[in-house]
Enzyme design. Sequence first.
Site, short mmCIF file in Angstrom:
data_model
loop_
_atom_site.label_atom_id
_atom_site.label_comp_id
_atom_site.label_asym_id
_atom_site.label_seq_id
_atom_site.Cartn_x
_atom_site.Cartn_y
_atom_site.Cartn_z
N ARG A 1 55.40 30.28 38.82
CA ARG A 1 56.73 30.36 39.43
C ARG A 1 57.74 29.40 38.79
NH1 ARG A 1 57.12 32.73 44.64
NH2 ARG A 1 56.02 34.67 44.40
N HIS B 1 44.47 24.18 35.95
CA HIS B 1 44.80 25.43 36.64
C HIS B 1 45.58 25.23 37.93
CE1 HIS B 1 43.27 27.62 33.44
NE2 HIS B 1 42.02 27.28 33.61
N HIS C 1 32.73 23.38 30.12
CA HIS C 1 33.23 24.74 29.95
C HIS C 1 32.35 25.74 30.68
CE1 HIS C 1 35.53 28.05 28.45
NE2 HIS C 1 36.39 27.18 28.00
N GLU D 1 42.90 16.30 26.70
CA GLU D 1 42.41 17.31 25.76
C GLU D 1 43.58 17.79 24.93
OE1 GLU D 1 40.69 20.79 27.42
OE2 GLU D 1 39.17 19.64 28.45
N ARG E 1 48.51 21.94 26.14
CA ARG E 1 48.44 22.97 25.09
C ARG E 1 49.76 23.02 24.33
NH1 ARG E 1 43.80 26.63 26.01
NH2 ARG E 1 44.60 27.73 24.21
N1 PXP Z 1 36.01 20.94 28.44
C1 PXP Z 1 36.89 21.43 27.53
C2 PXP Z 1 36.93 20.80 26.18
C3 PXP Z 1 37.76 22.49 27.85
O1 PXP Z 1 38.63 22.97 26.93
C4 PXP Z 1 37.72 23.03 29.16
C5 PXP Z 1 38.66 24.12 29.55
O2 PXP Z 1 39.97 23.65 29.48
C6 PXP Z 1 36.82 22.48 30.07
C7 PXP Z 1 35.95 21.45 29.68
C8 PXP Z 1 36.73 22.96 31.48
O3 PXP Z 1 36.25 24.28 31.50
P1 PXP Z 1 36.25 25.08 32.87
O4 PXP Z 1 37.67 25.21 33.30
O5 PXP Z 1 35.61 26.37 32.52
O6 PXP Z 1 35.45 24.27 33.85
#
Ligand code: PXP
Length: 242
Positions: free
Chosen positions: A18, A10, A190, A70, A45
């Site tokens: 931007r 994030h 998550h 990821e 992604r």
């Molecule tokens: N683990 C996985 C597999 C995820 O997809 C995410 C979100 O991208 C996270 C952890 C982190 O989640 P959060 O941003 O809610 O802390």
Amino acid sequence: MAKLGVNIDHVATVRQARRTFEPDPVWAAMLAQLGGADGITVHLREDRRHIQDRDLPLLRQTVTVELNLEMACTDEMVQIALDLRPDQVTLVPERRQEITTEGGLDVARTQVALADAVQRVQGEGIMVSLFLDPDLDPIDRAAKIGAQAVELHTGAYADAPRDRRAAELDRLTRAGQRVRHHGMRLHAGHGLTYRNVGPVASLEEMSDLNIGHSIVARSIMVGMQQAVREMKDLITAAARGH
Ligand code: PXP
């Protein structure tokens, strides 16, 4: 003690708002390491909504703690992982329309593709973790596939109303025991926040916690005052003719 993997997606989300060069997630990764992060996690992604291809080699060159990529289980992503050589790959489900990863992998439906990706990536010495809902069937299937780790989806626990919290924690506890019973490493993530992380961090043999949104949100709040002061100082100096 569980290790902390800091997800910096994030930071890149703000940059992409931007389409500019700041804030740079590579710089954020450095600061996260100075803060004690045991790992840096990024999700490339398929729609490239936050992390960009350009970020990956820079992170690979500069991150000295564990780098966890990821990604969706696709040929394109597997090739990117094999080229990048992160320390760890976490396979996650991906849907274009979702705001964030909404559930764990559907292992029963995608078992063949997952097994192939796990074999290819682990065959190159990169540990693979599967992101799963905290239920026993997908965990048993992950073990059969040969994944070295499982990341339990903590979203249901994080979102549970107060009277469901204990039940969701029990679900995570049982799922964690099953992961360890199969000899796989136990990860979780998550929706974890400063308020709800404690009980998950205390689960037996919890190895890695991946936390993103809450840490990035807090970093804005703890940094805002200094950032404004620095801008104010520049404007004040300009007014004085410096
Ligand atoms: N683990 C996985 C597999 C995820 O997809 C995410 C979100 O991208 C996270 C952890 C982190 O989640 P959060 O941003 O809610 O802390």
